[in-house]
Every structure is written in C-alpha cells, then in structure tokens.
Design a protein around this motif. Structure first.
Motif, short mmCIF file in Angstrom:
data_model
loop_
_atom_site.label_atom_id
_atom_site.label_comp_id
_atom_site.label_asym_id
_atom_site.label_seq_id
_atom_site.Cartn_x
_atom_site.Cartn_y
_atom_site.Cartn_z
N TYR A 185 0.84 -1.20 0.00
CA TYR A 185 0.00 0.00 0.00
C TYR A 185 0.87 1.24 0.00
O TYR A 185 2.06 1.20 0.29
CB TYR A 185 -0.94 0.01 1.21
CG TYR A 185 -0.25 0.34 2.52
CD1 TYR A 185 0.33 -0.68 3.29
CD2 TYR A 185 -0.12 1.65 2.96
CE1 TYR A 185 1.00 -0.38 4.46
CE2 TYR A 185 0.55 1.97 4.13
CZ TYR A 185 1.12 0.93 4.88
OH TYR A 185 1.78 1.24 6.05
N GLN A 186 0.26 2.34 -0.35
CA GLN A 186 0.90 3.65 -0.17
C GLN A 186 -0.16 4.64 0.27
O GLN A 186 -1.36 4.44 0.00
CB GLN A 186 1.56 4.14 -1.46
CG GLN A 186 0.59 4.57 -2.55
CD GLN A 186 1.29 5.21 -3.74
OE1 GLN A 186 1.82 4.52 -4.58
NE2 GLN A 186 1.26 6.54 -3.81
N THR A 187 0.27 5.69 0.97
CA THR A 187 -0.70 6.75 1.29
C THR A 187 -0.71 7.71 0.11
O THR A 187 0.28 7.85 -0.61
CB THR A 187 -0.30 7.53 2.56
OG1 THR A 187 1.01 8.05 2.36
CG2 THR A 187 -0.33 6.63 3.78
N LEU A 188 -1.83 8.30 -0.15
CA LEU A 188 -1.88 9.28 -1.24
C LEU A 188 -3.02 10.27 -1.01
O LEU A 188 -3.88 10.06 -0.16
CB LEU A 188 -1.99 8.61 -2.60
CG LEU A 188 -2.95 7.44 -2.83
CD1 LEU A 188 -4.38 7.92 -2.85
CD2 LEU A 188 -2.64 6.76 -4.14
N PHE A 189 -2.94 11.33 -1.81
CA PHE A 189 -3.91 12.43 -1.73
C PHE A 189 -4.84 12.26 -2.92
O PHE A 189 -4.40 11.85 -3.99
CB PHE A 189 -3.13 13.75 -1.83
CG PHE A 189 -3.92 14.98 -1.46
CD1 PHE A 189 -4.44 15.80 -2.45
CD2 PHE A 189 -4.15 15.30 -0.12
CE1 PHE A 189 -5.17 16.94 -2.12
CE2 PHE A 189 -4.87 16.44 0.21
CZ PHE A 189 -5.38 17.26 -0.78
N SER A 190 -6.12 12.53 -2.75
CA SER A 190 -7.06 12.29 -3.86
C SER A 190 -7.32 13.56 -4.68
O SER A 190 -7.76 14.57 -4.14
CB SER A 190 -8.40 11.78 -3.33
OG SER A 190 -9.31 11.68 -4.42
N GLY A 191 -7.04 13.46 -5.97
CA GLY A 191 -7.35 14.57 -6.90
C GLY A 191 -8.81 14.51 -7.34
O GLY A 191 -9.32 15.45 -7.97
N ALA A 192 -9.47 13.40 -7.04
CA ALA A 192 -10.90 13.30 -7.37
C ALA A 192 -11.70 13.66 -6.12
O ALA A 192 -11.28 13.39 -5.00
CB ALA A 192 -11.25 11.87 -7.79
N GLY A 193 -12.85 14.28 -6.34
CA GLY A 193 -13.73 14.58 -5.21
C GLY A 193 -14.51 13.33 -4.84
O GLY A 193 -14.70 12.45 -5.66
N HIS A 194 -14.92 13.24 -3.57
CA HIS A 194 -15.66 12.05 -3.11
C HIS A 194 -16.67 12.42 -2.04
O HIS A 194 -16.48 13.42 -1.32
CB HIS A 194 -14.68 11.02 -2.53
CG HIS A 194 -13.74 10.47 -3.54
ND1 HIS A 194 -14.12 9.58 -4.51
CD2 HIS A 194 -12.41 10.71 -3.76
CE1 HIS A 194 -13.09 9.28 -5.28
NE2 HIS A 194 -12.03 9.96 -4.85
#
Ligand code: HGY
Ligand code: MN
Ligand code: MN
Ligand code: MN
Length: 394
Positions: A333-342
């Motif tokens: 796994y990796q942590t990441l920031f979402s460029g898509a809205g949710h």
C-alpha cells in the motif's frame, strides 16, 4: 467472492454507464440494491433524495459503522466509479456475517443518490442531504426537467417498494469509502492499495461570453461580436494562467455550448464550464483570484460559481488502522492524496472518515475504458471487510 464480479455485471449491463441521477438505469440499480439487501437480512431505507441505506443488525442496537459510495456516474462514464464502493461495500459486509456472525455494532451500507453533478449542475447532493448541508435551488437538466421533478418521480417509485422505510437517517459512527483511484499513482508504484490522507479543494464555474448573431458572409470581421472568437482567446489566456499556477493545480474546460451553433452564423453566445482543483484552499484561492480578474477584464462575459468544496483531511486514526491491517494481509500500500472529489469529503466534516483506493489501469477514469483488475477489486473488498470488522467489534 465472485459475487462482486457478478453484481458488477448485473448492475452495469456490461454496456451502459449512463447512471445519471434519477434516470432509468439509476432507478433500476437502486431498486436492485434494495432487493439485494432485503434478501440478505438488511432493513432498507430510502430518504427523500433517493439515498439508499441498508442496515444490517448488530448484537447491540446502537449507531452503525458505515461504508458506501455513490450510485450515479458521469455521462459516458465507467463501470467502477461509485458503483464499486457500493457493491464492494455490500460484499465486504456479507463477508463479515458469513465468516464471523453478527458483529457487536450494526453495519450500514449507503448508496448515495448523486455525487458527480453530471445531469444537473449540483454535486454531492446525496451526501449533502444526508448530512443536512444541502442548499436547494431550482435547477434543470439540459432537457429542461427540474431536479425536483426528476427526484420526486424516481424516489416515489423506490419508496413504494415493499418493506422500505422512508425517513431521514441518523449519522453513523464512522464512514469508510472504497473507490478506484481514478489516477495513475498506484499503477505507477505497483502498490495494490491506496490509503487516502486527504481530498482536493475544488471550484467549478459556468462562464458565458455574449456576442451578436450575424451573417457569416456579409458581416465584416471588424464589425462582429463573435462570441466564439472572444471565448477562445479567453480560454487560451486561462490555460496559460493555469500552466503557471501551483504544480498540483488542475484546470479543465469540459463543456462548451454555442448558440445558435450553426456553421454560417456568427456565434451569439458561448457558454463553457471550468473545473479547477488544488491540494490546499490557499493554492486554489490564489489561482481563482487571478482567473476571475481575467474573466472580469473580458468584455461581455458573465460567471456563475457552481461548486465550492474545501480541501479535506481524512481520519489519520482510521487510515493508520487500515495500514496495519494491509500489512497483516501482506497487501502493498501507499498513502496518497485524492485529486478526485468524493462523498467522503462531505462525510468527513461530521464523522471520522477514511478511503481505500484500488488501482485504475493506466490511471484512466470517467470513460467507458475505466478498468481495474478483478484481483485488485477483490483485495480492496477484503481489506474493507477487515477494517469494518475491527470497527464493528471495537
Ligand atoms: O469529479 C470528481 O472528482 C468526482 O469523480 N466526482
Ligand atoms: Mn441498461
Ligand atoms: Mn466520478
Ligand atoms: Mn466517484
């Protein structure tokens, strides 16, 4: 676990991805979900915006641990955006009851009615209604059907199904959303799971450039008020401005509508949409301030803001709990920031919220070629099941 793949086929007919809020495909999917839940021991509730809540019993009759996503998708969309979180959430809950019996706390699956803003210029209306943050105004789709007409027609049919409760539903203890990444990071890093730290700030606008219709052959160039000429010069300046902005900023003109849209008539008006996003509110505000100044300088231009969502930090505790579970399960796994809205962006202002991503092949999404390998889909469901199991027995 091929139950998920069967359900995805059943819910997407393998061809149409036009699940626009309150249309026939949306309605048949929400109906099928209610019947699926009731056949598997859930109490179904449909609120007045068409959010579907499937409540599964706990040994204690207290606030549930929730998962879910949105049932709608963009026009000409893919099979997985939103729907994977709904059906994957259902399968994860089934896995818990099959393998462990009734958990201490109840579990809730939520299928939000609308998130994309693809049929009507209003986004996140399902999760905003659920959290009591929806400002309603009269809006219509491109066929002139109002949001409320479409809503009442579709929701009445769901609320008339047997044994369906029709009321507002209280908030859960936590919310976990399973979703495809919709971007290239996991595909590039070859990690199987994305644990989301936060979600972008987003603003959307509708810009109209007004001109004057006239004859394409007899009107001298110098005397024209050509809305397309003005709009295209303006768009070029906006893209140039975006190119100089913060590195993670995204700027998209996704829709253009011309009137009268006839080859031998000088354009009377040109309406286009702007979708701009940045990792922080400050970065977005800095860009939008310059952008609005540019738009103001342009003659005969009017601007309406259609969406404003702040950058959102998701729950570190829930994310770290999922990281420990992924490690135990030997899931990279990796942590990441979402460029898509949710919808998690809306939920996180009210309850601890986290997201689990699975890879999108080549990072493609919002098109029919959106694809995620079955093995990856199933890993996401397994991690979600363990995460919900831990939370529902905590
Ligand atoms: O547009 C988005 O970011 C999301 O898919 N609604
Ligand atoms: Mn169909
Ligand atoms: Mn989407
Ligand atoms: Mn989505």
């Amino acid at each position: 676990m091929s139950q998920l793949l069967d359900l995805l086929n059943q819910f997407t007919h393998q061809h149409n991805q036009n699940r626009l809020v309150y249309n026939q495909d949306w309605l048949s999917n929400q109906r099928a979900l209610i019947l699926l839940g009731q056949r598997n021991g859930a109490t179904a509730t449909v609120d007045d915006y068409g959010n579907v809540y499937l409540d599964f019993p706990g040994q204690m009759n207290d606030r549930p641990v929730a998962t879910g996503s949105h049932m709608d998708t963009v026009k000409h969309g893919g099979r997985y955006d939103g729907l994977y979180g709904v059906l994957g959430g259902f399968c994860a809950i089934q896995q818990i009851y099959e393998q462990h019996g009734i958990p201490k706390h109840p579990l809730r699956l939520i299928s939000f009615s609308e998130e994309e803003g693809s049929r009507f210029p209003a986004t996140f209306t399902g999760s905003k209604y659920y959290t009591g943050t929806l400002q309603t105004e009269v809006i219509s789709d491109k066929q002139g059907i109002t949001f409320d007409e479409a809503r009442r027609l579709a929701v009445t049919q769901l609320q008339q199904l047997p044994h369906v409760k029709t009321q507002r539903v209280s908030l859960p203890v936590t919310f976990t959303e399973l979703h495809i990444e919709q971007g290239p990071r996991l595909a590039e890093s070859h990690k199987k799971i994305g644990l989301v730290t936060g979600i972008v700030a987003q603003k959307r606008y509708e810009v109209t450039v007004h001109g004057q219709a006239n004859h394409a052959g007899t009107t001298p160039m110098i005397q024209r008020q050509d809305a397309i000429a003005t709009a295209s010069a303006l768009m070029a300046k906006l893209y140039a401005l975006a190119a100089k902005a913060a590195e993670d900023l995204t700027f998209t003109i996704g829709e253009i509508h011309v009137s009268p849209n006839v080859s031998n008539v000088v354009a009377e008006s040109c309406r286009f949409t702007i979708d701009c996003r940045a990792n922080t509110d400050d970065q977005l505000t800095a860009f939008v301030t310059q952008m609005l100044q540019l738009l103001e300088q342009s003659k005969r231009t009017s601007v309406i803001e259609t969406l404003c969502v702040s950058a959102t930090r998701l729950s570190d505790d829930l994310r770290m709990q999922n990281a420990a579970l992924a490690t135990q399960m030997n899931y990279s796994y990796q942590t990441l920031f979402s460029g898509a809205g949710h919808d998690s962006q809306i939920m996180s202002s009210f309850v601890p919220t986290t997201m689990i991503f699975v890879p999108s092949e080549a990072g493609i999404s919002h098109t029919p070629t959106e694809y995620t390998k079955s093995a990856d889909l199933l890993m996401g469901v397994s991690l979600l099941a363990n995460s919900l199991f831990v939370q529902a027995n905590g």
